[in-house]
Design an enzyme around this catalytic site. Structure first.
Site, PDB file in Angstrom:
ATOM      1  N   GLU A  18       2.256   3.645   5.731  1.00  0.00           N
ATOM      2  CA  GLU A  18       1.857   5.131   6.044  1.00  0.00           C
ATOM      3  C   GLU A  18       1.542   4.783   7.610  1.00  0.00           C
ATOM      4  O   GLU A  18       0.457   4.082   7.833  1.00  0.00           O
ATOM      5  CB  GLU A  18       0.924   4.693   5.013  1.00  0.00           C
ATOM      6  CG  GLU A  18       1.312   5.215   3.629  1.00  0.00           C
ATOM      7  CD  GLU A  18       0.613   5.557   2.934  1.00  0.00           C
ATOM      8  OE1 GLU A  18      -0.074   6.269   2.876  1.00  0.00           O
ATOM      9  OE2 GLU A  18       1.571   5.315   1.881  1.00  0.00           O
ATOM     10  N   GLU A  39      -2.658   0.677  -1.727  1.00  0.00           N
ATOM     11  CA  GLU A  39      -4.120   1.240  -1.262  1.00  0.00           C
ATOM     12  C   GLU A  39      -5.181   0.566  -2.236  1.00  0.00           C
ATOM     13  O   GLU A  39      -5.921   1.487  -2.981  1.00  0.00           O
ATOM     14  CB  GLU A  39      -3.908   2.404  -0.775  1.00  0.00           C
ATOM     15  CG  GLU A  39      -3.843   2.911   0.580  1.00  0.00           C
ATOM     16  CD  GLU A  39      -3.914   4.411   1.476  1.00  0.00           C
ATOM     17  OE1 GLU A  39      -4.460   5.176   0.536  1.00  0.00           O
ATOM     18  OE2 GLU A  39      -3.485   4.782   2.246  1.00  0.00           O
TER      19      GLU A  39
HETATM   20  O1  AHR Z   1       0.395   9.923   2.061  1.00  0.00           O
HETATM   21  C1  AHR Z   1       0.046  10.538   1.975  1.00  0.00           C
HETATM   22  C2  AHR Z   1      -1.102   9.151   0.639  1.00  0.00           C
HETATM   23  O2  AHR Z   1      -2.446   9.201   2.182  1.00  0.00           O
HETATM   24  C3  AHR Z   1      -0.230   8.196   0.264  1.00  0.00           C
HETATM   25  O3  AHR Z   1      -0.548   8.403  -0.957  1.00  0.00           O
HETATM   26  C4  AHR Z   1      -1.953   6.916   0.131  1.00  0.00           C
HETATM   27  O4  AHR Z   1      -0.815   5.838   0.114  1.00  0.00           O
HETATM   28  C5  AHR Z   1      -2.216   7.116   1.557  1.00  0.00           C
HETATM   29  O5  AHR Z   1      -4.059   7.977   1.391  1.00  0.00           O
END
Ligand code: AHR
Length: 512
Positions: free
Chosen positions: A317, A195
């Site tokens: 994710e 991110e």
């Molecule tokens: O999964 C939780 C968080 O969500 C992670 O650390 C981040 O990459 C995303 O914003």
């Protein structure tokens, strides 16, 4: 997905007036199967966040909780059942503040740090590189490391790769040996930042693309192995990020990530994981299904620059994100998991299969005790979530050949979205066909006809995941509220399956 709207409208009118069960028709095309559903679509994610690592996966050797070299026996045994293909670590946002050298050597001498992203807890670094990579060996899965671009140096990242993967007489390989590990670990997947548009450094895509080129240059390949480098990708609908990365980095990356959470963005709260209305349930499914359009748009950009689909889209994710359980630390993202979450998992996996020619990996967030987890723990207790059971039922699709299909199903209008009532995916492996079906309707069962189109068939069996109410969930006190059961309401006749799919259910059929 093809929708015969005219037919559907007639059928819905006829169905409603005659009180009949709705009909869904699916046609499989086994002769057209050519894409493998990578097992890595079933990847997991473990971050130093809340009790994912400490208490969830790792309790340390001196814990009264039964463990093997510090890893919880109950959790490891349950995870082995899922045949996890890969595990992403150490974050997440945590990755861009993590300095790997703090997590090696004698645990008593490791420096502590503050976990600024997640609750400001003190991280003692007792779970570091060795502990993670040995866990992967124990689970039989491939590690996927996230390197620190946001606050780390090029040298630091370069040395991490050397420490882990070099067999040579090199400074970092020798340091590893002094720390007790003779041979290099096998690591293929390496993320260059996380991110980077947000917690990973708040960069512009242009700046990050340059950083990626610089950092990745010094992540060397040792001993003939080739790192599969993954660039930090877009959030949800940020198509410009993908465009810039594809244009400015191109084939210097092997994978480009995408993050997409099923999360409510209004009314100031994300909503309770367990207390929700039918309207909220359908909204959730609509939001999770929207990932298909998002994926299509990112893929269209990737196709422009990479026609041969050499660069993988890595949805590293995804999953549901609710308010934390009442009374728990807001920074720990500890949430319950109902049949609604299981539906999101099943629908998302059905979609990921469909784009398996581009999607090479996905990682649900996260494996234990955080967001849409497989497992929840509390001290020495452990409970398996409905999402765990979806991953267990669906593991038959790992590395199987995707069977293209057409589906005609009734749709429902939920706010601005039109959602189909049934979702399906099919694959073939070792002479068996597996068909996963999701009936999203809370009230009505669905009559489903499946044409197998000439596939050789003899016998069909099935498994089902459902519950009395969609809010049902397993708790430490009551573990068996939602569990997998044998499914009987399927018949095979002249190359066609007829299925009675109960309301709010997930079914996986095996056709021999
Ligand atoms: O999964 C939780 C968080 O969500 C992670 O650390 C981040 O990459 C995303 O914003």
């Amino acid at each position: 997905m093809k929708k015969c709207f005219l037919l559907q409208i007639c059928w819905i009118i006829v169905g409603i007036t005659c009180g009949q069960t709705p009909k869904v028709s699916i046609t499989l095309h086994p002769g057209q199967a050519q894409t493998t559903i990578s097992k890595h679509i079933y990847g997991q994610f473990a971050e130093h966040l809340g009790s994912c690592i400490y208490g969830g996966l790792w309790v340390g050797e001196n814990s009264p909780i039964p463990n093997t070299h510090g890893y919880r026996n109950d959790v490891v045994a349950a995870l082995k059942e899922l045949q996890i293909p890969n595990l992403r670590w150490p974050g997440g946002c945590f990755a861009d503040e993590y300095h790997w050298m703090d997590g090696i050597g004698s645990p008593e001498k490791r420096p502590k740090m503050v976990n600024n992203n997640w609750g400001g807890t003190v991280e003692d670094n007792s779970f570091g590189t060795h502990e993670f990579l040995n866990l992967c060996e124990l689970l039989g899965c491939e590690p996927y490391l996230s390197g620190n671009v946001g606050s780390g140096t090029v040298e630091e990242m370069s040395k991490w790769v050397e420490y882990i993967t070099s067999e040579g007489d090199s400074p970092m390989a020798n340091l590893r040996r002094r720390n007790g590990r003779q041979n290099a670990w096998k690591v293929k997947y390496f993320g260059v930042g996380n991110e980077s548009w947000g917690c990973g450094g708040n960069m512009t895509p242009e700046f990050y693309a340059d950083q990626y080129r610089r950092y990745s240059t010094y992540c060397r390949d040792y001993n003939g192995t080739r790192l599969f480098k993954i660039a930090s990708g877009a959030s949800d609908y940020d198509y410009n990020w993908t465009e810039v990365l594809m244009k400015n980095v191109g084939h210097k990356m092997q994978g480009l990530s995408l993050h997409y959470y099923t999360v409510k963005g209004w009314e100031g709260s994300k909503g309770s994981a367990t207390q929700f209305s039918p309207e909220e349930y359908y909204w959730t499914l609509g939001k999770s299904l929207e990932i298909e359009e998002v994926i299509q748009k990112h893929i269209a950009i990737m196709d422009k620059y990479d026609k041969d689909k050499r660069i993988g889209l890595m949805v590293d994710e995804w999953g549901t994100w609710w308010d934390v359980e009442p009374g728990t630390n807001p920074g720990f993202l500890y949430q319950q998991n109902t049949l609604r979450d299981a539906m999101v998992a099943a629908l998302s996996l059905n979609i990921f299969h469909k784009y398996a020619d581009r999607i090479q990996m996905t990682n649900i967030a996260q494996i234990v005790n955080v967001l849409q987890s497989m497992i929840l723990t509390s001290n020495d207790k452990m409970v398996l979530t409905p999402t765990y059971f979806v991953f267990k039922m669906y593991k038959v699709h790992q590395d199987a050949l995707l069977i293209p299909l057409e589906i005609t199903s009734e749709t429902k209008k939920i706010r601005e979205r039109e959602i189909p009532v049934v979702s399906a995916s099919a694959s073939r492996k070792d002479g068996k066909i597996h068909i996963s079906l999701v009936n999203m309707d809370l009230e009505s069962e669905q009559d489903v006809m499946i044409k197998l189109s000439g596939a050789k068939t003899g016998n069909v069996t099935g498994q089902i995941l459902t519950a009395k109410t969609v809010n049902d969930h397993n708790t430490f006190e009551n573990q068996g509220v939602i569990k997998v059961a044998d499914f009987k309401y399927v018949k095979l006749n002249k190359g066609e399956l007829s299925v009675k799919l109960p309301a709010k259910s997930i079914v996986v059929l095996e056709v021999l």
